[in-house]
Design a protein around this motif. Sequence first.
Motif, PDB file in Angstrom:
ATOM      1  N   TYR B 379       0.832  -1.154  -0.136  1.00  0.00           N
ATOM      2  CA  TYR B 379      -0.006  -0.145  -0.048  1.00  0.00           C
ATOM      3  C   TYR B 379       0.819   1.116   0.084  1.00  0.00           C
ATOM      4  N   PHE B 380       1.796   1.239   0.775  1.00  0.00           N
ATOM      5  CA  PHE B 380       2.730   2.296   0.639  1.00  0.00           C
ATOM      6  C   PHE B 380       3.295   2.688  -0.619  1.00  0.00           C
ATOM      7  N   ALA B 381       3.719   1.354  -1.164  1.00  0.00           N
ATOM      8  CA  ALA B 381       4.346   1.509  -2.634  1.00  0.00           C
ATOM      9  C   ALA B 381       3.526   2.098  -3.627  1.00  0.00           C
ATOM     10  N   ILE B 382       2.037   1.722  -3.535  1.00  0.00           N
ATOM     11  CA  ILE B 382       1.311   1.995  -4.331  1.00  0.00           C
ATOM     12  C   ILE B 382       0.893   3.663  -4.118  1.00  0.00           C
ATOM     13  N   ALA B 383       1.015   4.053  -2.965  1.00  0.00           N
ATOM     14  CA  ALA B 383       1.072   5.478  -2.657  1.00  0.00           C
ATOM     15  C   ALA B 383       2.114   6.446  -3.327  1.00  0.00           C
ATOM     16  N   TYR B 384       3.350   5.776  -3.199  1.00  0.00           N
ATOM     17  CA  TYR B 384       4.431   6.335  -3.732  1.00  0.00           C
ATOM     18  C   TYR B 384       4.337   6.622  -5.033  1.00  0.00           C
ATOM     19  N   ASP B 385       3.862   5.419  -5.625  1.00  0.00           N
ATOM     20  CA  ASP B 385       3.964   5.313  -7.172  1.00  0.00           C
ATOM     21  C   ASP B 385       2.940   6.402  -7.790  1.00  0.00           C
ATOM     22  N   LEU B 386       1.647   6.587  -6.850  1.00  0.00           N
ATOM     23  CA  LEU B 386       0.554   7.185  -7.541  1.00  0.00           C
ATOM     24  C   LEU B 386       0.840   8.689  -7.229  1.00  0.00           C
ATOM     25  N   TRP B 387       1.360   9.140  -6.146  1.00  0.00           N
ATOM     26  CA  TRP B 387       1.267  10.291  -5.493  1.00  0.00           C
ATOM     27  C   TRP B 387       1.595  11.567  -6.328  1.00  0.00           C
ATOM     28  N   PRO B 388       2.591  11.339  -7.260  1.00  0.00           N
ATOM     29  CA  PRO B 388       2.941  12.510  -8.114  1.00  0.00           C
ATOM     30  C   PRO B 388       1.687  12.605  -9.273  1.00  0.00           C
ATOM     31  N   HIS B 389       1.340  11.581  -9.603  1.00  0.00           N
ATOM     32  CA  HIS B 389       0.152  11.768 -10.496  1.00  0.00           C
ATOM     33  C   HIS B 389      -1.278  12.303  -9.902  1.00  0.00           C
ATOM     34  N   LEU B 390      -1.095  12.145  -8.608  1.00  0.00           N
ATOM     35  CA  LEU B 390      -2.570  12.566  -7.790  1.00  0.00           C
ATOM     36  C   LEU B 390      -2.548  14.063  -7.559  1.00  0.00           C
ATOM     37  N   LEU B 395       7.457  13.188  -5.423  1.00  0.00           N
ATOM     38  CA  LEU B 395       8.088  12.956  -4.382  1.00  0.00           C
ATOM     39  C   LEU B 395       9.571  12.619  -4.487  1.00  0.00           C
ATOM     40  N   THR B 396      10.265  13.413  -3.795  1.00  0.00           N
ATOM     41  CA  THR B 396      11.703  13.394  -4.107  1.00  0.00           C
ATOM     42  C   THR B 396      12.598  12.669  -3.171  1.00  0.00           C
ATOM     43  N   SER B 397      12.057  12.659  -1.798  1.00  0.00           N
ATOM     44  CA  SER B 397      12.725  11.965  -0.668  1.00  0.00           C
ATOM     45  C   SER B 397      12.860  10.694  -0.770  1.00  0.00           C
ATOM     46  N   LEU B 398      13.844  10.111  -1.984  1.00  0.00           N
ATOM     47  CA  LEU B 398      13.902   8.552  -2.064  1.00  0.00           C
ATOM     48  C   LEU B 398      14.597   7.972  -0.831  1.00  0.00           C
ATOM     49  N   GLY B 399      15.639   8.719  -0.300  1.00  0.00           N
ATOM     50  CA  GLY B 399      16.231   8.292   1.003  1.00  0.00           C
ATOM     51  C   GLY B 399      15.255   7.893   2.099  1.00  0.00           C
ATOM     52  N   LEU B 400      14.463   9.064   2.259  1.00  0.00           N
ATOM     53  CA  LEU B 400      13.278   8.718   3.329  1.00  0.00           C
ATOM     54  C   LEU B 400      12.549   7.614   3.198  1.00  0.00           C
ATOM     55  N   MET B 401      12.044   7.490   1.696  1.00  0.00           N
ATOM     56  CA  MET B 401      11.216   6.326   1.468  1.00  0.00           C
ATOM     57  C   MET B 401      11.868   4.804   1.785  1.00  0.00           C
ATOM     58  N   ARG B 402      13.410   5.083   1.516  1.00  0.00           N
ATOM     59  CA  ARG B 402      13.936   3.633   1.610  1.00  0.00           C
ATOM     60  C   ARG B 402      14.099   3.477   3.249  1.00  0.00           C
ATOM     61  N   ALA B 463       5.499   7.220  10.968  1.00  0.00           N
ATOM     62  CA  ALA B 463       5.822   8.708  10.686  1.00  0.00           C
ATOM     63  C   ALA B 463       6.380   9.022   9.602  1.00  0.00           C
ATOM     64  N   LEU B 464       7.365   8.265   9.377  1.00  0.00           N
ATOM     65  CA  LEU B 464       8.250   8.712   8.267  1.00  0.00           C
ATOM     66  C   LEU B 464       7.496   8.473   6.710  1.00  0.00           C
ATOM     67  N   PHE B 465       6.436   7.831   6.717  1.00  0.00           N
ATOM     68  CA  PHE B 465       5.601   7.783   5.672  1.00  0.00           C
ATOM     69  C   PHE B 465       4.683   9.104   5.577  1.00  0.00           C
ATOM     70  N   PHE B 466       4.215   9.697   6.807  1.00  0.00           N
ATOM     71  CA  PHE B 466       3.533  10.759   6.606  1.00  0.00           C
ATOM     72  C   PHE B 466       4.466  11.884   6.120  1.00  0.00           C
ATOM     73  N   VAL B 467       5.658  11.856   6.550  1.00  0.00           N
ATOM     74  CA  VAL B 467       6.637  13.082   6.563  1.00  0.00           C
ATOM     75  C   VAL B 467       6.978  13.028   5.096  1.00  0.00           C
ATOM     76  N   VAL B 468       7.037  11.622   4.214  1.00  0.00           N
ATOM     77  CA  VAL B 468       7.324  11.678   2.985  1.00  0.00           C
ATOM     78  C   VAL B 468       6.043  12.315   1.884  1.00  0.00           C
ATOM     79  N   LEU B 469       4.839  11.744   2.513  1.00  0.00           N
ATOM     80  CA  LEU B 469       3.764  12.321   1.808  1.00  0.00           C
ATOM     81  C   LEU B 469       3.470  13.876   1.884  1.00  0.00           C
ATOM     82  N   ILE B 470       3.876  14.210   3.284  1.00  0.00           N
ATOM     83  CA  ILE B 470       3.543  15.833   3.479  1.00  0.00           C
ATOM     84  C   ILE B 470       4.514  16.706   2.587  1.00  0.00           C
ATOM     85  N   LYS B 471       5.914  16.178   2.736  1.00  0.00           N
ATOM     86  CA  LYS B 471       6.952  16.801   1.838  1.00  0.00           C
ATOM     87  C   LYS B 471       6.458  16.863   0.560  1.00  0.00           C
ATOM     88  N   GLY B 472       5.936  15.797  -0.208  1.00  0.00           N
ATOM     89  CA  GLY B 472       5.439  15.848  -1.571  1.00  0.00           C
ATOM     90  C   GLY B 472       4.400  16.839  -1.568  1.00  0.00           C
TER      91      GLY B 472
END
Lengths: 263, 541, 187
Positions: B379-390, B395-402, B463-472
Motif C-alpha cells: 500500500y505504501f508502494a502504491i501511494a509512492y507510485d501514484l502520489w505524483p500523478h495525484l 516525491l523526491t525524498s527517496l532516501g526517506l522512502m527507503r 511517521a516517516l511515511f507521513f513525512v514523505v507524503l507531506i513533503k510531497g
Amino acid sequence: MSSERLFTLSNRWFTTALGLTAGFAAAAALGGLVLLPYAQPNLKFSGIWDAICSAAGVSREAATVAPSAVEAKTSAVVMTSRMLNHPSAASIGHGGTLALQCAICHSGDNVTRSEFPYLAGQYAAVIYKELHDFKAGVRVNAIMGPFAAALTEQDMIDLAAYYSYLPRVPAYHPGPGAGEPAIVLSGAPLRNIPPCASCHGAADNKAGSPRLEGQSPVYLKTQLQAFASAARRNDISEQMRNIARRMTPAEIDQAASFYAERP
Amino acid sequence: MLSSKRLVLAHFWLAFTVFGLALLLGAWQMLVRSPLLAWISNPEWYYRSVTAHGTVMGYVFPTLIAMGFGYAISELALERPLIGQRWAWTGFGLVVVGAVMAMVPVSMGLASVLYTFYPPLIGSPFYYLGIVLVVVGSWIWVALMSLNLYVWKRDNPGKPVPLAMFANVAGSLLWGWTAVGAALELLLQILPVALGFRTTIDAGLARVFFSWTLHAIVYFWLMPAYIAYYTIIPRAIGGKLYSDSMARISFILFLVVAMPIGIHHLFTDPQVGAGFKFMHSALTALVALPTLLTVFTICASAEIAGRLRGGKGPFGWVAALPWRNPMMLAVTFSFVMLGFGGAGGLINMSFQLDASIHNTQWVTGHFHLIFGGAIVIMYFAIAYDLWPHLTGRALTSLGLMRAQLWLWFVGMIVTTFPWHYVGILGMPRRMAFYDFTNTALAPEALPVTISVFGGFLLVISGALFFVVLIKGQLAPKAEAGVYRFSIAIHPPTSVPVALNGYSLWLVLMIGLTVVNYGFPIAQLLALKNTSVPAVYVGAQP
Amino acid sequence: MTLQDNHAAGAVVAARVERKWAMVSVAVIVLLAGMAAFAGIHQATMPQARVETADPTTLHIAGEFVESNLGSALEPDGSVTVRAVAQQYSFTPQCLLVPAETPITFRASSADVVHGFLIQGTNINTMLVPGYVSAIPIRFDKPGDHLMPCHEFCGIGHEGMWANVKVIDKAAFLAMTSAHRRLTCVE
C-alpha cells in the motif's frame, strides 16, 4: 473472438474449469464425508449413512449422564440478561405490599454496619434468584428461609420488581476514597480472579451479578468468606466460589470496603 | 490521465490517517501488556483499543485503499474518466459516516466486542450499523467497477481488458461476494438483538457466517498488493511483466477459491462437522496456488529487469536490480514477509498442526505478517507510485522512502517473529494482561518485550511515511507525465473470452460456496435449540 | 533469454516454463495436503466426529454438566472423562486432575459466551461455543502441571480466566477414585 461462446461444451476453458472444480470438490467431499469417518479407528457408526451424517455435522443432543450422588443442592434458576426487565405497575405495587415485612432488615437506614444487604435499586433478576434459592434451600439462612418458603413464584417476581424499582439512596457513608484497589480493577489473573468490576459494575455488568455499590461492607465480607469456604454454594457452576476461594483476606477486605464506599 | 484526482486522494488520505491512528493504538496495546510497563489497571481500555484497532485496520483502512486504488485503475487503465463520480463520492461518504458511527460507541466503551463481533456478546447497535454502512459504501464501488468495465467492453468489443482493470474488477467482485457472510450475520442475527427485537442468537451459526467473510477478506486486502506486483512493479524497476495470461489466471483462481474455504478458521469449533472441515482444508491448500504462480511471475519479471540492466549469469541479474529504487525494496520486503507468512499459513491450514497454535499469539503474528507486512508495505508502494500523478508534485525524498520501507520491514519482523514463538508456547491472544512474574509465563517475557520494540519501529516508519507524503504535498508543481502500467513481454493481442470476463468464474465461485457452505448453514439454521441469550457489553441491563 | 528473441518463439518458451512451474506448484500443494491427511489418519488427530448440542442456560440444572458431575470420572473401560463448564470468567472445576498414560476425553461446554479451551504444552485446543459440546481426546505422557487459559475474547474479565491442569501418576489417580466419584484438584 467476440463471437466466441463461453458456456458451451466446445469451449475448452469452460469444460476444463468446470471439470477441475467439480472434480476437486467431489474428491474433497468424498474424502471428508466418506473416507475420513471410516479412517478413524475409535469411532463406531451404525452404517455409511450415519458416518456421512456425523461428518456433515448433523447434531444430536449431548447424552444425559445421571449424576449418581448429589452432594449438595445447587441453584435451579435460569439466568439470562434482560430477564424481568419490564415489570408492570401492578407487579411493583404488589411487591411493595409484600416488602413491608422485609423492611425491618432491608431498609437503607442502618446500612453502615448492617449484616443485612441493602436492596433498594438492586437488579430484579438478582432479587428473584436469591429468593428462589432461599425457598429451594439452596442458599441457607435461618431468617430468610422461612420467609421465602411462604412466597409464590409471582410473589418473588413482584418483590424483585419492587426493589429494582426503588431508587437507590445515595450512600451516606463515604469512606476515605482510597481509589480503586487492584483486586477490583485488575483482579489477579493467574489466580483466576477476574476484576470485580468486570461483572459487578464499574467496567461491565454480567447478568445475575448483584450491584454492589453502597452495600453493607459487613455483608459483602461475610458473603465472600461464605463463598470461599463453600458455606454458600448457590452461585451457578461455582462462578463466585472459584473467585472467592482464591482471594486473600486482605483482598476481601479491600473489595468489600471499596464497594461499600461507592455512592 | 486522472480526472478524479480529488476522489482518489480523499480515499487515500482518509485511509492513511485512520491507519496512522490505529497504528498508535496497536503500539500502545503491545506496550501496556508487555513486562515493560506497569499494568494500566483497567482491562476495558485494552479491549476498547483492540476493537478500534481491528475495526479500522480490518475494515476501514483496506477498504478505502482498495476503493481509491480501484477508481485510479479504472481511469488509468481504461484511459477514460470514471463513470458515476457522484456515486463514488456517495460511497466515500457512507464509509466516512459508517466509520464515525462505529468508532463513537467503541471509544465510549459501549462496543468492546472486538472487530470479529463474537456474539452472543452484543454491543451498541451503532457499532454494527456503522460497519454495515462501510460495507454498503464499498458495494457502491463494487458496482461502479463492474459498470465502468462493462461500458468500456461495449465500446471496445473483443479487445483484451487491460490487466490492471481485470484484476481490479476481480478483486471487487470477490469482496462483493465475501462481504455477504458478515452482512448476513449482522443483518439477520446481530442487529435484531442489538436493537432489542430479539434476545437470543445462535453463536455457532454466527461464527459460520463470519468465517465466510473472514478468510476471503484477506484476499480482498491482498488484491491491491497483487495488482501492484503485476502492473506497477515490473515497470517501476525497469522491466516487463513476464506473462499476462498467467496473471489473469492467478486473479481468477483467487476469485474462485479464496472464499469457500473459511471454515478452516473453525477447525476446532464444535458446531461444524469434520467432513466440511476437511473439504475447506483441501480447498485452502488450493489457494496457495495463485500465490506460488505470482511469486514465479514476479521473480521472472524482476529477472527481465535485471538482465535489461546488464545482469549476467544465473544470479548476476539479482545484483543488477535497482536496489536503491524504493519500489524494488518494497516488493522484495513484501515477498520475504509473504514467504514467511505463507509458510505459517500452510501450518494453520492443516487441522493437525493448527491444533498446537490455534487462537494463540501465533495467529496474531501470522496475519500481521501477511497483512501488516506483505500487504501494507505494498500500500505504501502504491501511494509512492501514484502520489505524483495525484498531486502533480514529485516525491523526491527517496532516501526517506527507503528508510521508511526498511523500518517497516524490520519492525514487522521484530514484532511478529516473537509472537509466533510465544504462540507455540501457548500464549493466548487478545488478553489485556499477562502476569509474567508467574514462572509458567516467565519464558514469554523476553520475546514479548522484543516485539514491543518492533512496534516502536513500526510507529517510526509510519511517521516517516507521513513525512514523505507531506513533503510531497509541499513540493513545487511538477508534471508527472503519463501514467502507465507494466507492459507484458508478450503483450496479448487477444485473450480467450474466458480470461476476459468473469461470468464462468462467478458461477464457479457461487457454486463452490453453495457446496461448501450450503449444508453447514442450512443445518444450523434448522437447529431449534441452539440460540443462546445475548450477553450485553458495556451497557447496564 | 533476451528480448531480441523471436517474439512468437519466446512466447512459446515462456508458456512452457510457466506450465512447468504450475505443475511444480500443484505438486507442492498435493504433497502438503497428503501429509496433512496422512498425519490425521495415522495419529488420530481428527476434528470432533459429532456435533452435539446442550442448552447453555440449563447446564447447571440437568444433564452431564451439573455441578456434582464436573471433574474427572473413571469410566468402566479404564478411560477417564473430564467434564468442565466455561463461563465468564472461570472454568469449573478450576483445577483439572487427570492421570498420566491414560486415554482421556475432555467434554466441555460454555454457559454464556464463546470461550477457548487450551492446555499449554499440549495439542488440546478447542473452542467452546454456547449451545454446543466440545469433546477432545488426549493422552498425557507424563505427570506435570499445565496452565489452561481461555484463549478467546469473552468479555472484560477475559484476561483473568486461567485454570490449571494437574497430571498425576496413574496409580495415585486410581487410588483417589475409590474415595471420590469426581476428582478435581481445587484446593
